[in-house]
Write an enzyme that holds these catalytic residues in place. Sequence first.
Site, PDB file in Angstrom:
ATOM      1  N   ARG A  14       0.836  -1.205   0.000  1.00 21.02           N
ATOM      2  CA  ARG A  14       0.000   0.000   0.000  1.00 21.02           C
ATOM      3  C   ARG A  14       0.870   1.254   0.000  1.00 21.02           C
ATOM      4  O   ARG A  14       0.893   2.015  -0.961  1.00 21.02           O
ATOM      5  CB  ARG A  14      -0.941   0.001   1.227  1.00 21.02           C
ATOM      6  CG  ARG A  14      -2.061   1.046   1.172  1.00 21.02           C
ATOM      7  CD  ARG A  14      -1.646   2.462   1.480  1.00 21.02           C
ATOM      8  NE  ARG A  14      -1.017   2.618   2.783  1.00 21.02           N
ATOM      9  CZ  ARG A  14      -0.527   3.780   3.216  1.00 21.02           C
ATOM     10  NH1 ARG A  14      -0.581   4.876   2.445  1.00 21.02           N
ATOM     11  NH2 ARG A  14       0.062   3.861   4.401  1.00 21.02           N
ATOM     12  N   ASP A  15       1.647   1.455   1.044  1.00 23.10           N
ATOM     13  CA  ASP A  15       2.398   2.693   1.189  1.00 23.10           C
ATOM     14  C   ASP A  15       3.493   2.813   0.144  1.00 23.10           C
ATOM     15  O   ASP A  15       3.830   3.924  -0.281  1.00 23.10           O
ATOM     16  CB  ASP A  15       3.006   2.757   2.597  1.00 23.10           C
ATOM     17  CG  ASP A  15       3.466   4.156   2.969  1.00 23.10           C
ATOM     18  OD1 ASP A  15       2.953   5.124   2.380  1.00 23.10           O
ATOM     19  OD2 ASP A  15       4.328   4.288   3.848  1.00 23.10           O
ATOM     20  N   HIS A 206       6.180   3.586  12.560  1.00 18.35           N
ATOM     21  CA  HIS A 206       6.208   3.592  11.099  1.00 18.35           C
ATOM     22  C   HIS A 206       7.325   4.547  10.701  1.00 18.35           C
ATOM     23  O   HIS A 206       7.218   5.759  10.901  1.00 18.35           O
ATOM     24  CB  HIS A 206       4.849   4.072  10.562  1.00 18.35           C
ATOM     25  CG  HIS A 206       4.789   4.171   9.077  1.00 18.35           C
ATOM     26  ND1 HIS A 206       4.192   3.203   8.300  1.00 18.35           N
ATOM     27  CD2 HIS A 206       5.232   5.126   8.215  1.00 18.35           C
ATOM     28  CE1 HIS A 206       4.267   3.560   7.028  1.00 18.35           C
ATOM     29  NE2 HIS A 206       4.901   4.725   6.952  1.00 18.35           N
ATOM     30  N   HIS A 208      10.391   6.094   8.082  1.00 18.67           N
ATOM     31  CA  HIS A 208      10.951   6.313   6.752  1.00 18.67           C
ATOM     32  C   HIS A 208      12.448   6.587   6.887  1.00 18.67           C
ATOM     33  O   HIS A 208      12.941   6.925   7.954  1.00 18.67           O
ATOM     34  CB  HIS A 208      10.224   7.460   6.053  1.00 18.67           C
ATOM     35  CG  HIS A 208       8.879   7.076   5.527  1.00 18.67           C
ATOM     36  ND1 HIS A 208       8.509   7.262   4.215  1.00 18.67           N
ATOM     37  CD2 HIS A 208       7.806   6.490   6.126  1.00 18.67           C
ATOM     38  CE1 HIS A 208       7.272   6.820   4.034  1.00 18.67           C
ATOM     39  NE2 HIS A 208       6.826   6.355   5.183  1.00 18.67           N
ATOM     40  N   CYS A 239       6.945  10.426   0.068  1.00 18.49           N
ATOM     41  CA  CYS A 239       5.953  11.376   0.568  1.00 18.49           C
ATOM     42  C   CYS A 239       5.491  12.212  -0.620  1.00 18.49           C
ATOM     43  O   CYS A 239       6.322  12.857  -1.283  1.00 18.49           O
ATOM     44  CB  CYS A 239       6.555  12.267   1.654  1.00 18.49           C
ATOM     45  SG  CYS A 239       5.445  13.588   2.208  1.00 18.49           S
ATOM     46  N   ASN A 248       9.917   3.789   2.998  1.00 17.71           N
ATOM     47  CA  ASN A 248       9.949   3.135   4.297  1.00 17.71           C
ATOM     48  C   ASN A 248      11.296   2.445   4.498  1.00 17.71           C
ATOM     49  O   ASN A 248      12.013   2.152   3.546  1.00 17.71           O
ATOM     50  CB  ASN A 248       8.849   2.069   4.361  1.00 17.71           C
ATOM     51  CG  ASN A 248       7.469   2.647   4.203  1.00 17.71           C
ATOM     52  OD1 ASN A 248       6.885   3.172   5.137  1.00 17.71           O
ATOM     53  ND2 ASN A 248       6.926   2.567   2.995  1.00 17.71           N
TER      54      ASN A 248
END
Length: 310
Positions: A14-15, A206, A208, A239, A248
């Site tokens: 997803r991310d 979470h 990055h 982002c 990530n």
Amino acid sequence: MPAQSVTIAEVGPRDGFQMEKAFIPTDLKVRVIDLLAEAGLRSIEATSFVNPKVIPQMADAAEVMSRVARRRGTTYKVLVPNLKGAQRAIEAKADALELVIVASESYNRKNVGMSVDQSIAACGEIARVASARSVPLEVVIGTSFGCPLEGPVPEAQVERIARAAAAFGISRLSLADSIGSGNPAQVTRLVTRIKGALPAMPLSLHLHNTRGLGLANAVAGFHAGIDTFDAGLGGLGGCPIFPGATGNVATEDMVNLFEEMGISTGIDLNKVREASRLVQQFLDRPLPSYILRVGTTSELYAKAALAQVS
């Protein structure tokens, strides 16, 4: 005393995928998710039920959810932006929902068109619907460690959102370093503060890796009592409003970090790398994962020994 095992939650499908301009075929998405489940990832953020006009990459969300193997012991989570998305995700039989509330007012309005307080109210509505269907709801507090629009984010603001979300009976809170601006001391302070405010609430990080501090921040979080960490295969992500931000922390790198520290993840590193290589091949560019590129310490030693022989 820190735990001797950790949970790595995979967010790449997803991310990570949502940042790619080229549409990733549904067949490949499903294959990657299934490989990650086979690798032992017990929590996978499989897709997002957002408006496909906003994020075209997620247009096949329902099909992805209908086709993944649903391996026993793996939770297939879905990100939702609002109540409508939550209802669609529940219809698609998501095992859990995730909602992002960005701690920065400016970024939250840019992200979902609502103030932080409006997002908190929406969280309450989604929590009620999810509870009625016995679907857990997790809340991610975005820009917990800094915002590209507003700069430093007050810890008090993060705690305020955390307390408000916790009051809705959510299953987990995640503190997100959305642009990779956090540092280990900051991670330690904020984690300690939120755990002190909400000692019964499961908490995760979470992270990055924009400034190369992702793994250092994970270690700081671990020593502060965190036992669940998000990561994305290959280091995918970024982002959308901060062009310099990278993805990530790579799942391979996170797994290798903890395993080399003697902390069990229960994850087959080779299968994760297999999934990452499939994506890398499709995207036709190197992914930023260190372990994907140079290997584990034992593999480095083996290469060095072979070089001496030859």
